[in-house]
Design an enzyme around this catalytic site. Structure first.
Site, short mmCIF file in Angstrom:
data_model
loop_
_atom_site.label_atom_id
_atom_site.label_comp_id
_atom_site.label_asym_id
_atom_site.label_seq_id
_atom_site.Cartn_x
_atom_site.Cartn_y
_atom_site.Cartn_z
N ASP A 36 0.87 -1.19 0.00
CA ASP A 36 0.00 0.00 0.00
C ASP A 36 0.90 1.23 0.00
O ASP A 36 1.40 1.64 1.05
CB ASP A 36 -0.89 0.02 1.25
CG ASP A 36 -2.10 -0.86 1.13
OD1 ASP A 36 -2.65 -0.96 0.04
OD2 ASP A 36 -2.50 -1.46 2.14
N HIS B 199 -12.09 -0.70 9.21
CA HIS B 199 -11.10 -1.41 10.02
C HIS B 199 -11.70 -1.81 11.37
O HIS B 199 -11.26 -2.79 11.98
CB HIS B 199 -9.86 -0.53 10.27
CG HIS B 199 -9.01 -0.35 9.05
ND1 HIS B 199 -9.25 0.65 8.14
CD2 HIS B 199 -7.93 -1.03 8.60
CE1 HIS B 199 -8.34 0.58 7.17
NE2 HIS B 199 -7.53 -0.43 7.43
N ASP C 102 -10.71 -6.02 -0.18
CA ASP C 102 -9.93 -5.33 0.85
C ASP C 102 -9.50 -6.40 1.86
O ASP C 102 -9.94 -7.55 1.80
CB ASP C 102 -10.78 -4.25 1.51
CG ASP C 102 -9.94 -3.13 2.12
OD1 ASP C 102 -8.71 -3.31 2.26
OD2 ASP C 102 -10.51 -2.08 2.45
#
Length: 540
Positions: free
Chosen positions: A146, A258, A330
């Site tokens: 990332d 998250h 994700d």
């Protein structure tokens, strides 16, 4: 047209093969299936068997050529079921030693690096070389990171840091965005990376957006689309796989996936008019890969994470938007998924939904075994697994032989990007904004970066100088002559400072561009790409 006698001979061969072997092994089952397919083609009068890509429903138009798709389909067709199940997984790991055994034992499709895995550029280069040699598969490993720029830079210590992606929205120069991402991509490629999970295609709502913020280019869907396409093309120029994220749009929800499953309450019409615009335009332009986020899209599939929803992945993304490329989830270790789904169930649900790469399963061994078990009990087809693996392999092979400029520092491109983005939001757009001495205040690291740039430009730093507040967050109590938003520009709302400036980053290039504007040596051409309350201008 074949004769009936020839058809009968081929059919008899199939029956003899199946009867003798009893379909007792996976390889025999695959071979028998291939013969049956051939017989079907013969009986229908087809001159040749179906192309491998057509057998798996793979289409062109998103990067890989027809030959690459055929080759990938053939290669994954020779894998065992357990190898196939590992090939669709991209796992993280702990420590700084390359997880060679994990890649080999699970036949992982790839791995993802984080800052905790990195000690130096040489260590990354050696580790990625070892990972490439983990086994003898004839296609590249997906070695990802990332590296968006700004707040999300997992390889920031070994490659040139970029400012936040909102820099592109402020600069409105897609050519500079493409150049900056291409230069960063070449640095990553030189270290052995094959993929970067960027750029962010979300449309931020501004201060009410707790997760994306400056990771997005703008709150204007068209502007985001323009910048996303430029960034993706830059990474492709460098021979790097890039992934647009987080479909169908994380910038307009109020929670962080998250820590919870965010609810996306917008109607489908509202999504189509705003959040989906960058993804729709990117798909139309032939983008290769899209990451699906963990969002509860109430208008499509209430209560189910988008990443595990067939209505979202196959329905909204593939059917409605017409995307034929690589779909990546994700991280499946995020709370939005793990609070309701174990590693095996999440992996199977994602594949059934239409995803191709399962990123960071909470337990890759359990996920791999769960996929194998699902195929054996008939809950998931081997064809769906081969299709997913073939898309990944084809895209990696497509970028494998990319030719371009050799790796070099991305600093010149990062500086040019920041110079085009720096924004003055107050009415004074020309001339010097500070005296001969400046007194910076704010976060210690940002002050240090600014001080280095100021002194390099010949500006004195110390008390009793022009007070420059370097703001990461809103703070009306800070008294300053110049208020600088070094991250989100909306922190300037309500500031009483005479001059308001936004840099969208704290990189050396962003600080140098700021100092040049403060000294009146360069104009501030940027325009703030989001709404900022109580400011007199959007830019000069």
């Amino acid at each position: 047209m074949r004769t009936r006698g020839a058809i009968a001979v081929v059919a008899a061969q199939v029956l003899l093969y199946v009867g003798a072997a009893g379909c007792s092994t996976e390889a025999q089952m695959r071979s028998g299936s291939a013969l049956v397919t051939h017989v079907s083609a013969v009986t229908q009068g087809d001159p040749e068997p179906t192309a491998p890509r057509a057998r798996l429903g793979l289409a062109e138009g998103w990067g890989p050529t027809a030959d690459e798709l055929d080759e990938a389909a053939t290669l994954v067709g020779d894998l065992t079921l357990t190898q196939l199940a590992g090939q669709v997984l991209v796992a993280d790991w702990s420590g700084t030693r390359p997880p060679v055994e994990m890649v080999r034992d699970l036949h992982l499709g790839g791995v993802i690096w984080f800052s905790g895995n990195i000690t130096s550029a040489d260590q990354v280069r050696r580790a990625n070389r070892a990972l490439r040699r983990a086994d003898d598969r004839p296609w590249p490993l997906l070695v990802g990171v990332d590296q968006e720029g700004g707040l999300v830079e997992r390889a920031g210590g070994v490659v040139t840091g970029l400012p936040s992606f909102m820099t592109g929205g402020a600069a409105r120069r897609p050519d500079l965005t493409r150049a900056a991402t291409a230069a960063t991509g070449r640095e990553l490629r030189g270290l052995g990376f094959t993929a970067n999970f960027a750029p962010v295609a979300d449309v931020t709502v501004g201060a009410a957006d707790p997760t994306i913020g400056t990771r997005a280019a703008s709150s204007d869907p068209a502007l985001v689309a323009e910048q996303v396409l430029a960034a993706a093309r830059g990474y492709a120029d460098a021979g790097l796989v890039s992934t647009l994220k987080h479909f169908p749009g994380h910038g307009s929800v109020r929670e962080d996936s998250h820590v919870t499953l965010p609810v996306q309450p917008r109607s489908l019409a509202q999504l189509q008019g705003r959040d989906l615009v960058p993804f729709r335009d990117a798909v139309a332009a032939g983008s290769s890969s899209v990451m699906v986020g963990h969002l509860d899209v109430r208008a499509v599939d209430p209560g189910v994470p988008a990443s595990l929803s067939r209505d979202v992945v196959t329905g909204l993304l593939r059917t409605d938007l017409g995307f034929d490329g690589l779909v990546v989830t994700d991280s499946l270790a995020m709370t939005a998924v793990t609070r309701s789904y174990g590693p095996a169930r999440a992996a199977v649900r994602a594949l059934r939904a239409g995803a191709d790469v399962l990123l960071m399963p909470a337990d890759p061994v359990v996920a791999r075994n769960g996929i194998v078990a699902a195929v054996r009990r008939g809950d998931l087809t081997r064809r769906r697994l081969e299709q997913a693996a073939a898309r990944q392999v084809a895209l990696l092979m497509h970028h494998r032989d990319a030719r371009g400029a050799p790796p070099g520092s991305a600093r010149p491109q990062a500086l040019a990007w920041s110079r085009a983005a720096v924004t003055v939001l107050s009415r004074t757009c020309q001339g010097r904004l500070v005296g001969r001495r400046v007194q910076p205040v704010g976060d210690r690291d940002v002050v240090a970066a600014f001080t280095a740039a100021a002194r390099s430009a010949g500006l004195r730093v110390g008390p009793r100088g022009t007070r420059v507040a370097l703001l990461r967050s809103a703070s009306r109590s800070v008294r300053a002559d110049v208020a600088v938003a070094v991250g989100a520009p909306w922190v300037l709302a309500g500031s009483s400072a005479r001059h308001l400036v936004a840099t969208y980053g704290t990189t050396p290039g962003a600080m140098r561009a700021l100092v040049e504007v403060l000294l009146g040596r360069r104009p501030a051409p940027g325009r703030v790409p989001v709404e900022v309350a109580d400011v007199p201008a959007r830019g000069c």
